[in-house]
Design an enzyme around this catalytic site. Structure first.
Site, short mmCIF file in Angstrom:
data_model
loop_
_atom_site.label_atom_id
_atom_site.label_comp_id
_atom_site.label_asym_id
_atom_site.label_seq_id
_atom_site.Cartn_x
_atom_site.Cartn_y
_atom_site.Cartn_z
N CYS A 55 40.68 -89.28 -65.09
CA CYS A 55 39.63 -88.30 -65.36
C CYS A 55 38.24 -88.94 -65.44
O CYS A 55 37.31 -88.50 -64.78
CB CYS A 55 39.94 -87.54 -66.64
SG CYS A 55 41.38 -86.47 -66.46
N HIS A 56 38.12 -90.00 -66.25
CA HIS A 56 36.81 -90.66 -66.38
C HIS A 56 36.95 -92.17 -66.36
O HIS A 56 36.07 -92.89 -66.81
CB HIS A 56 36.09 -90.19 -67.65
CG HIS A 56 36.12 -88.71 -67.84
ND1 HIS A 56 37.07 -88.06 -68.60
CD2 HIS A 56 35.32 -87.74 -67.33
CE1 HIS A 56 36.87 -86.76 -68.56
NE2 HIS A 56 35.82 -86.53 -67.80
N GLY A 57 38.10 -92.66 -65.92
CA GLY A 57 38.26 -94.09 -65.69
C GLY A 57 38.60 -94.96 -66.89
O GLY A 57 38.36 -96.17 -66.87
N PRO A 83 35.23 -94.82 -71.43
CA PRO A 83 34.89 -93.73 -72.37
C PRO A 83 35.88 -93.55 -73.53
O PRO A 83 35.48 -93.07 -74.59
CB PRO A 83 34.88 -92.48 -71.49
CG PRO A 83 35.10 -92.90 -70.11
CD PRO A 83 35.48 -94.34 -70.07
N HIS A 115 40.15 -90.13 -74.87
CA HIS A 115 38.81 -89.63 -74.55
C HIS A 115 38.81 -88.11 -74.65
O HIS A 115 38.41 -87.56 -75.67
CB HIS A 115 38.38 -90.12 -73.15
CG HIS A 115 37.02 -89.65 -72.76
ND1 HIS A 115 36.73 -89.22 -71.49
CD2 HIS A 115 35.87 -89.52 -73.48
CE1 HIS A 115 35.45 -88.86 -71.45
NE2 HIS A 115 34.92 -89.04 -72.64
#
Ligand code: FES
Length: 196
Positions: A153-155, A169, A125
């Site tokens: 960070c964003h899963g 993501p 990502h």
């Protein structure tokens, strides 16, 4: 008078020749240094890294650095490998058609030897470092978690072959770097002959 002029011209020509020589040398020297420096640097940066995995316990992971990136090497257990076939429908690219990897890794285990997984440990990502989350049912990831990698960070989630899940993501699987086995217990990361 003539002699003075001649002497002056000779002096000018000598100076001009020396100056031209110096300028010429400068022009020659710069490309040489310019081409020499990156290649020497590139050589140091890109040099393959040899790793002894003889003492890597089943279920454990070791990290090494290659070309400034973290490389994950996991000694997968038979249980870990047995989970791979069932993951397919949850994954975005289960066959790794759109992922960065050597040709030899185009299989479910994404490896030369199924028990050893070698990945670039950089989230696809935005480049965070995924965490190893090998314990099934780890609720810090998901109640039905089967084990794999989790990027905090964003899963983004990846399975035990580094394959990315749908609906996160990260767009592609974690890359597999080029590597080869130089003996039963030593791998050379950064050198790809596609053989065991
Ligand atoms: S960088 Fe890994 S999920 Fe965003």
């Amino acid at each position: 008078m003539t002699e003075e002029v001649d002497t002056g011209r000779r002096h000018f020509l000598t100076v001009a020749t020396v100056a031209a020589g110096a300028v010429g040398a400068a022009f020659v020297a710069v490309p040489f240094l310019a081409s020499w420096k990156p290649s020497a640097r590139a050589k140091a940066m890109g040099a393959p890294v040899e790793l002894d995995i003889g003492k890597l316990e089943p279920g454990a992971m070791v990290k090494v650095e290659w070309r400034g990136k973290a490389i994950f090497v996991v000694h997968r257990t038979p249980d870990m490998l047995a989970k791979l076939p069932a993951m397919g429908s949850s994954l975005r690219d289960p066959d790794s058609n759109e992922s960065e990897q050597p040709e030899f890794a185009k299989n479910e285990a994404r490896a030369l030897k199924p028990e050893y997984l070698v990945l670039v440990g950089v989230c696809t990502h935005l480049g965070c470092a995924p965490l190893e989350k090998f314990t099934p049912g780890d609720v810090t990831v998901a109640a039905d978690w089967q084990g794999g990698f989790f990027c905090p960070c964003h899963g983004s989630k990846f399975d035990l072959s580094g394959r990315v899940f749908k609906d996160v993501p990260a767009p592609t699987n974690l890359p597999v770097p080029p590597y080869q086995f130089v003996s039963d217990t030593r791998i050379l990361i950064g050198a790809d002959k596609g053989n065991a």
